[in-house]
Design an enzyme around this catalytic site. Structure first.
Site, PDB file in Angstrom:
ATOM      1  N   HIS A  60       0.850  -1.205   0.000  1.00 36.70           N
ATOM      2  CA  HIS A  60       0.000   0.000   0.000  1.00 36.70           C
ATOM      3  C   HIS A  60       0.882   1.251   0.000  1.00 36.70           C
ATOM      4  CE1 HIS A  60      -4.024   1.885   1.430  1.00 36.70           C
ATOM      5  NE2 HIS A  60      -3.294   2.771   0.792  1.00 36.70           N
ATOM      6  N   LEU A  63       2.817   6.406  -4.889  1.00 41.13           N
ATOM      7  CA  LEU A  63       4.029   6.910  -5.559  1.00 41.13           C
ATOM      8  C   LEU A  63       3.776   8.238  -6.266  1.00 41.13           C
ATOM      9  CD1 LEU A  63       5.506   3.596  -7.042  1.00 41.13           C
ATOM     10  CD2 LEU A  63       6.264   4.839  -5.000  1.00 41.13           C
ATOM     11  N   ARG A  64       2.482   8.591  -6.413  1.00 41.85           N
ATOM     12  CA  ARG A  64       2.051   9.927  -6.887  1.00 41.85           C
ATOM     13  C   ARG A  64       2.297  10.225  -8.356  1.00 41.85           C
ATOM     14  NH1 ARG A  64      -1.305  10.408  -2.733  1.00 41.85           N
ATOM     15  NH2 ARG A  64      -0.376  11.208  -0.819  1.00 41.85           N
ATOM     16  N   ASP A 152      -8.607   3.195  -3.588  1.00 42.11           N
ATOM     17  CA  ASP A 152      -7.979   3.742  -2.383  1.00 42.11           C
ATOM     18  C   ASP A 152      -7.857   5.267  -2.397  1.00 42.11           C
ATOM     19  OD1 ASP A 152      -6.594   3.507   0.159  1.00 42.11           O
ATOM     20  OD2 ASP A 152      -4.934   4.337  -0.959  1.00 42.11           O
ATOM     21  N   ASN A 279      -5.856   9.123   7.023  1.00 38.73           N
ATOM     22  CA  ASN A 279      -7.152   8.573   6.666  1.00 38.73           C
ATOM     23  C   ASN A 279      -7.046   7.065   6.461  1.00 38.73           C
ATOM     24  OD1 ASN A 279      -9.810   8.633   6.033  1.00 38.73           O
ATOM     25  ND2 ASN A 279      -9.565   9.375   3.947  1.00 38.73           N
ATOM     26  N   ASP A 306       0.858   2.598   3.744  1.00 41.48           N
ATOM     27  CA  ASP A 306       0.012   3.664   3.197  1.00 41.48           C
ATOM     28  C   ASP A 306       0.870   4.942   3.049  1.00 41.48           C
ATOM     29  OD1 ASP A 306      -2.070   5.098   2.162  1.00 41.48           O
ATOM     30  OD2 ASP A 306      -3.239   5.231   4.003  1.00 41.48           O
TER      31      ASP A 306
HETATM   32  O1  DOR Z   1      -4.013   9.105   4.678  1.00 40.07           O
HETATM   33  C1  DOR Z   1      -4.246   8.767   3.540  1.00 40.07           C
HETATM   34  N1  DOR Z   1      -3.646   9.359   2.476  1.00 40.07           N
HETATM   35  N2  DOR Z   1      -5.140   7.806   3.356  1.00 40.07           N
HETATM   36  C2  DOR Z   1      -5.581   7.478   2.135  1.00 40.07           C
HETATM   37  O2  DOR Z   1      -6.390   6.608   2.044  1.00 40.07           O
HETATM   38  C3  DOR Z   1      -5.085   8.196   0.937  1.00 40.07           C
HETATM   39  C4  DOR Z   1      -3.767   8.807   1.176  1.00 40.07           C
HETATM   40  C5  DOR Z   1      -3.346   9.785   0.133  1.00 40.07           C
HETATM   41  O3  DOR Z   1      -3.516   9.512  -1.071  1.00 40.07           O
HETATM   42  O4  DOR Z   1      -2.792  10.812   0.485  1.00 40.07           O
HETATM   43 ZN    ZN Z   2      -6.596   4.414   1.837  1.00 38.02          ZN
END
Ligand code: DOR
Ligand code: ZN
Length: 429
Positions: A60, A63-64, A152, A279, A306
């Site tokens: 999880h 990588l943006r 996600d 989140n 994450d």
């Molecule tokens: O904290 C989080 N950041 N939870 C997520 O589900 C998405 C993620 C994000 O893309 O920044």
């Molecule tokens: Zn998430």
């Protein structure tokens, strides 16, 4: 290229190994594992005092790239992964454009092949544009190498939509990874709903906002027969739902992050540290304790980060305006070693299961093991190395760690991916 890794303590429950051994790498494979091996032409690396395990995989990771390269890109994100001891990551599809068709999956794979410091296994969106309205191009994505489906960053809001995703997508045999969040119930919730949110004057994100969708998706997995994986589980009751479903024989797995294991809402205070805005949110200490217990007893199958990098300017906005997420690739192994293994709560074998074996199994990847013939994806770490998070900066472009300044013991020193060294003596190659 050949390497002889001498005298490491090898832990691999799949191979039945928990002893000091030599490991010979030839080309992309492990050639031999034995108490004492001759070097021949191989480069000899003394690994005494270190642990050697099948390469860690983080299933999880954000990588943006494409689209949010100001937060992270495939080069910097996989660099952070190598630094943290990972040989592979599963990338999340909430990019711009969203990874909801084969060309974006192809792009991620091509960039990873060109600039990556570890393997990248892309996941693809369930729904087009993560909007929860129309199915993504699942077959096209699988044909281009997607290993799993997930929206996600968002939950799939409609139960009927989630059912259609599962009914259609299950023919590809890939797992559905579910970010559980009922948006109507959670609204603009910022942190866990309770005394702390009241005291800090922040809107609450109630546990039930997550648990309702966990319960729903378990029922939908029963209805459709699709493989379900609950992402970043954060509450004791959510975990209990997964435990019961497993007992009933439902094909469901789940993952937890180090921040949900080792932090809680009580770490939030009047400093409004936006690195702690994640989140799902940090929950209660009792929830964190239940998640840790779930990792120990195996109800939590996989430890994931994450890893959610954000630029400093984004995280330095007011708490309500800052985006959710913290980075995690460079601290995950060390946090688990420090808080779980050194404290005797779990053994190295359980760490290997949760950070290497289970992620590969859930994603349907080829297993990796410390035995002759296996692909040489290997993580070596020093269990006695003490360091302070953030003191040498991060390999990630971002610095939004919730653990900055914390002293940890244990750190990856050497990593091999397909026999190629990606981390050498703690430095990314
Ligand atoms: O904290 C989080 N950041 N939870 C997520 O589900 C998405 C993620 C994000 O893309 O920044
Ligand atoms: Zn998430």
């Amino acid at each position: 290229m050949a390497f002889l890794l001498k005298s490491a303590h090898v832990v691999d429950p799949a191979a039945g190994l928990d002893e000091v051994c030599d490991v010979l790498i030839e080309g992309d494979k492990i050639a031999a594992v034995a108490p004492s091996l001759e070097a021949g032409d191989a480069t000899v690396l003394d690994m005494s005092g270190k642990y050697l395990v099948p390469g860690l995989v983080d299933m999880h990771v954000h990588l943006r790239e494409p689209g949010y390269e100001h937060k992270e890109d495939i080069e910097s994100g996989t660099r952070a992964a190598a630094k943290g001891g990972f040989t592979g990551v599963c990338s999340m599809p909430n990019t711009d454009p969203v990874a909801d068709n084969g060309s974006v999956i192809e792009y991620v794979k091509a960039r990873a092949a060109a600039v990556g410091h570890c393997r990248v296994f892309p996941s693809g969106a369930c729904s087009r544009g993560l909007k929860g309205e129309a199915l993504s191009e699942m077959g096209d994505m699988v044909a281009h190498g997607a290993v799993a489906f997930t929206d996600d960053g968002r939950g799939v809001q409609g139960a009927g939509m989630m059912r259609r995703c599962m009914d259609y997508g299950k023919m590809f045999g890939k797992v559905f990874m579910s970010h559980c969040q009922d948006e109507d119930l959670v609204g603009d919730g910022q942190i866990n709903e309770g005394a702390v949110s009241t005291r800090l004057g922040l809107l609450g994100w109630p546990a039930q906002g997550e648990e309702i969708q966990i319960a729903r998706d378990i029922e939908l997995a029963k209805l459709t027969g699709a493989k379900l994986h609950i992402q970043h589980i954060s509450t004791a009751y959510g975990l209990e739902l997964v435990r019961r479903a497993k007992e009933e024989g439902v094909e469901v797995t789940c993952e937890a992050t180090p921040h949900h294991m080792f932090l809680s809402e009580d770490d939030l205070d009047e400093t409004y540290n936006t690195s702690l805005k994640v989140n799902p949110p940090l929950r209660t200490q009792a929830d964190a304790e239940a998640i840790r217990q779930g990792v120990i007893d195996g109800t939590v199958d996989a430890i994931v980060t994450d890893h959610a990098p954000h630029a400093a300017w984004e995280k330095s906005r007011e708490f309500e305006l800052a985006p959710f997420g913290m980075i995690g690739l460079e601290t995950s192994l060390a946090l688990v070693l420090t808080n779980m293994v050194r404290t005797g709560k779990m053994g190295y074998d359980r760490l290997v299961e949760a950070m290497s074996i289970a992620p590969r199994r859930i994603l349907g990847l080829d297993p990796v093991s410390i035995r002759p013939g296996s692909v040489a994806d290997i993580t070596v770490f020093d269990p006695e190395l003490t360091w302070t998070v953030g003191e040498d900066g991060f390999e990630s472009k971002a610095a939004n760690s919730g653990f900055t300044g914390v002293e940890l013991t244990g750190r990856a020193t050497d990593v091999f991916v397909g026999g190629k060294q990606t981390l050498a003596g703690g430095a990314v190659c």
